[in-house]
Design an enzyme around this catalytic site. Structure first.
Site, PDB file in Angstrom:
ATOM      1  N   GLU A 199      -3.918  -4.700   9.374  1.00 40.33           N
ATOM      2  CA  GLU A 199      -4.375  -5.712   8.412  1.00 40.33           C
ATOM      3  C   GLU A 199      -5.799  -6.208   8.675  1.00 40.33           C
ATOM      4  OE1 GLU A 199      -2.977  -5.974   5.702  1.00 40.33           O
ATOM      5  OE2 GLU A 199      -0.951  -5.235   6.088  1.00 40.33           O
ATOM      6  N   HIS A 224      -7.990  -4.210  -1.294  1.00 40.85           N
ATOM      7  CA  HIS A 224      -7.265  -4.295  -0.023  1.00 40.85           C
ATOM      8  C   HIS A 224      -6.275  -3.130   0.111  1.00 40.85           C
ATOM      9  CE1 HIS A 224      -5.326  -6.511   3.346  1.00 40.85           C
ATOM     10  NE2 HIS A 224      -4.232  -5.910   2.893  1.00 40.85           N
ATOM     11  N   GLU A 225      -5.460  -2.926  -0.927  1.00 39.03           N
ATOM     12  CA  GLU A 225      -4.443  -1.858  -0.844  1.00 39.03           C
ATOM     13  C   GLU A 225      -5.106  -0.479  -0.806  1.00 39.03           C
ATOM     14  OE1 GLU A 225      -1.894  -3.190   0.060  1.00 39.03           O
ATOM     15  OE2 GLU A 225      -2.149  -5.184  -0.791  1.00 39.03           O
ATOM     16  N   ASP A 233       9.652 -10.109   9.845  1.00 36.72           N
ATOM     17  CA  ASP A 233       9.488 -10.917   8.627  1.00 36.72           C
ATOM     18  C   ASP A 233       9.218 -12.379   8.967  1.00 36.72           C
ATOM     19  OD1 ASP A 233       9.852  -8.837   6.862  1.00 36.72           O
ATOM     20  OD2 ASP A 233      11.999  -9.205   6.583  1.00 36.72           O
ATOM     21  N   GLU A 255       0.792  -1.231   0.000  1.00 35.30           N
ATOM     22  CA  GLU A 255       0.000   0.000   0.000  1.00 35.30           C
ATOM     23  C   GLU A 255       0.824   1.281   0.000  1.00 35.30           C
ATOM     24  OE1 GLU A 255       0.362  -2.300   2.387  1.00 35.30           O
ATOM     25  OE2 GLU A 255       0.288  -1.461   4.406  1.00 35.30           O
TER      26      GLU A 255
END
Ligand code: BES
Ligand code: ZN
Length: 619
Positions: A318, A295-296, A377, A271
């Site tokens: 999210e 979504h973005e 990550d 995004e």
């Protein structure tokens, strides 16, 4: 209020905060290095401030100046994933409320984890090199020395010098271009981001890029080979933006463009403000994967405007974004609410998969995990997305349905816009907004939802209207005897939409592996090997690998290496290694390809396959 500590950053957030960055980049494709200069406008939060710390990782620092005066600096001890603190001693002391401009001249490393440098051969056009960045979650510090924490928000201005055959874009509004006064073979592109945003949203791409207009505030960008296909695939962008504005309030970022990257881009979408980055695996040809754009787009409110204060509160980004994404689908799809319910069923399955992969006792499956000494990550999964969505949907049901709950989400966005929030702050506003329904809110098992590993404490029943055909077909295959295989025909899946085909295969993946005879018959009647849609192909190849169909192993490894979206590449490598008779094939394929892979993808796949991190070649 207790001051927030971001375990992923070296910066002390009670001392000072960045308000603006002025960036100057010189992108060098010969040495795979960005020569950079950043001037940080910093607001002082405490008296007698005489030193400050910035996050860096693998950066070479040349000099530091404060308000134009030379400042002394030292790089501290390197941390496994946080990088190295840059400690700056100011030549003067400052007091609370003052501002200081700190200028750092530096150079990035060719192995900067935020950057992937592609050779011409790795691009669609094969003629020009390409560079792109991916800063979320903690990689910005490999590109810019900064307060690399989502608890700090700033604007930015940038000037980027690139070879004149190439185009540079950033996560900002374009502000013109001129020949580089220092080198006639180069162009300087300028950008301005006037909305305060966290460092992880700084983004840069340089390549042989073209664009097409797809709406009044939108263009698609990609190499020319893909640009028309991309314009078709993302034609619904303006309708989605309008739907999102109806739900969440005005879009404040000005432009909304989409960039389609080369196949190694590690995510479905990212995004980046004003310029969403997207994987080319979204180009299905039938717009069936456009929910990633929804979504973005949604992140323009949840994530970019209202931001998680630390990565432990990532579900706020999210979970709310998936909730909004599905509300956009609800208002644009013909089957509206049924479609949203169908997507929620798919999401619940993704959550089950993540919980299975991590283990149901693993604290990384908590909605709000403790990330002290955890690399973000490595913690990444569907949990913040789908456990987050499940919680919001549960609250929606409890408190009066989608319209009522969307009222809360919109109000939450308004209240916290331009800021960063913790789960506590979100929850406390939830209780304020629904002050007449506090009894109901007190019945929610908050500890179960937020701080307990595994599946949520409540299992939601979703409407199965659109899933029923998938469930029935899955059941037929699971129950079929060898003699009954002739009964399957192409007509079985003809009536199923792309979405339903994905769901059908996802259901099969939750069953015991099918016998080899069954998958062979399935290929005969449904021709799934020739399907290009990446979501379908990904699940189909896993169905085949589980059935121990040897011919599917090279196909699975092919998909794992021809594109690099981690959602596909990591499980494809992992499943092949667990199912294959010769697990070495996955490892040797990885070693052969790792040189051309994205730095983050290659690190995580190496870890998944338990390959030594310093093993550099397959030969
Ligand atoms: N912001 C994420 C991608 C991301 C998360 C990058 C964490 C780095 C660290 C993006 O918005 C995202 O969630 N993408 C998904 C889209 C899907 C949920 C529709 C993806 O990449 O698949
Ligand atoms: Zn997202």
């Amino acid at each position: 209020m207790v001051p927030v500590v971001d375990p992923s950053s070296f910066c002390s957030l009670t001392k000072c905060i960045t308000k603006h960055l002025n960036l100057t980049f010189r992108v060098d494709f010969e040495s795979h290095v960005i020569k950079g200069k950043v001037a940080l406008t910093i607001e002082v939060l405490e008296d007698k401030l005489s030193s400050l710390t910035l996050d860096t990782k693998d950066l070479k620092i040349f000099h530091v100046r404060a308000n134009g005066q030379e400042a002394t600096f030292a790089l501290g001890t390197q941390h496994r994933f946080k990088g190295t603190p840059l400690v700056i001693t100011l030549p003067f002391a400052l007091s609370r409320g003052q501002h200081v401009i700190v200028e750092v001249a530096y150079e990035t490393s060719p192995k900067a984890s935020a950057l992937q440098w592609l050779r011409p051969q790795q691009t669609a056009g094969k003629k020009q090199p390409y560079l792109f960045s991916q800063c979320q979650a903690t990689h910005c510090r490999t590109m810019v020395p900064c307060q690399d924490t989502p608890s700090v928000k700033h604007t930015y201005y940038a000037q980027v010098s690139v070879p004149r055959e190439l185009v540079a874009l950033m996560s900002a509004v374009r502000d013109g271009q001129d020949p580089d006064p220092e080198d006639s073979n180069r162009t300087v592109y300028r950008f301005r981001q006037t909305v305060p945003m966290p460092s992880y949203l700084i983004a840069l791409v340089v390549g042989a890029l073209e664009n097409r207009e797809i709406g009044p505030r939108s263009r698609v960008w990609s190499e020319k080979e893909l640009v028309d296909q991309a314009a078709y695939e993302f034609a619904e962008t303006e309708a989605m933006l309008k739907a999102a504005e109806q739900l969440a309030g005005p879009y404040v970022w000005g432009q909304y463009d989409v960039l389609v990257l080369p196949p190694s881009f590690p995510y479905g979408g990212m995004e980046n403000p004003c310029l969403t980055f997207a994987t080319p695996t979204l180009l299905a040809g039938d717009r069936s994967l456009s929910n990633v754009i929804a979504h973005e787009i949604s992140h323009s409110w949840t994530g970019n405007l209202v931001t998680n204060k630390t990565w432990e509160h990532f579900w706020l980004n999210e979970g709310h974004t998936v909730y909004l994404e599905r509300m956009i689908g609800r208002s644009l799809e013909p089957e509206g609410e049924q479609f949203r319910q169908f997507k929620a069923i798919g999401g619940w399955k993704e959550l089950q998969e993540s919980v299975k992969t991590f283990g149901e006792k693993n604290v990384l499956t908590n909605l709000v995990p403790d990330l002290q000494e955890v690399d973000t990550d490595e913690a990444f999964s569907s949990v913040p997305y789908e456990k987050g969505f499940a919680l919001l949907y549960h609250l929606e049901e409890l408190l009066g349905g989608p319209e009522v709950f969307m009222g809360f989400v919109k109000s939450y966005i308004q209240l916290f816009a331009y800021g960063s929030v913790t789960t506590e702050e979100w929850k406390s506003y939830l209780f304020t907004y629904f002050k007449d329904k506090v009894d109901m809110l007190n019945k929610v098992d908050w500890t179960g939802w937020m701080n307990t590993p595994g599946m949520p404490p409540v299992t939601t029943q979703y409407d199965t209207t659109l899933a029923d055909a998938c469930i029935a077909l899955c059941k037929r295959w699971v129950q079929a005897k060898e003699a009954g295989l002739a009964g399957f025909t192409e007509a079985d899946i003809k009536p199923l939409s792309s979405h339903q085909r994905i769901e059908f295969l996802a259901l099969l993946l939750q069953e015991k592996p099918l016998p080899l005879s069954h998958v062979k018959r399935m290929e005969e009647v449904y021709s799934l090997n020739s399907v290009k849609n990446a979501e379908i192909r990904f699940r189909w190849l896993r169905v085949c690998v589980r059935a121990k169909w040897e011919e599917s192993v090279p196909l699975a490894l092919g998909m794992a290496t021809e594109q690099g979206r981690m959602k596909f590449t990591r499980p494809l490598f992992r499943r092949v290694i667990s199912a294959d008779k010769v697990p070495d094939l996955a490892v040797s394929t990885f070693l052969q390809h790792r040189g051309g892979m994205h730095p983050v993808t290659s690190t995580l796949v190496a870890k998944d396959l338990q390959v030594q991190q310093d093993q550099t070649t397959g030969f």
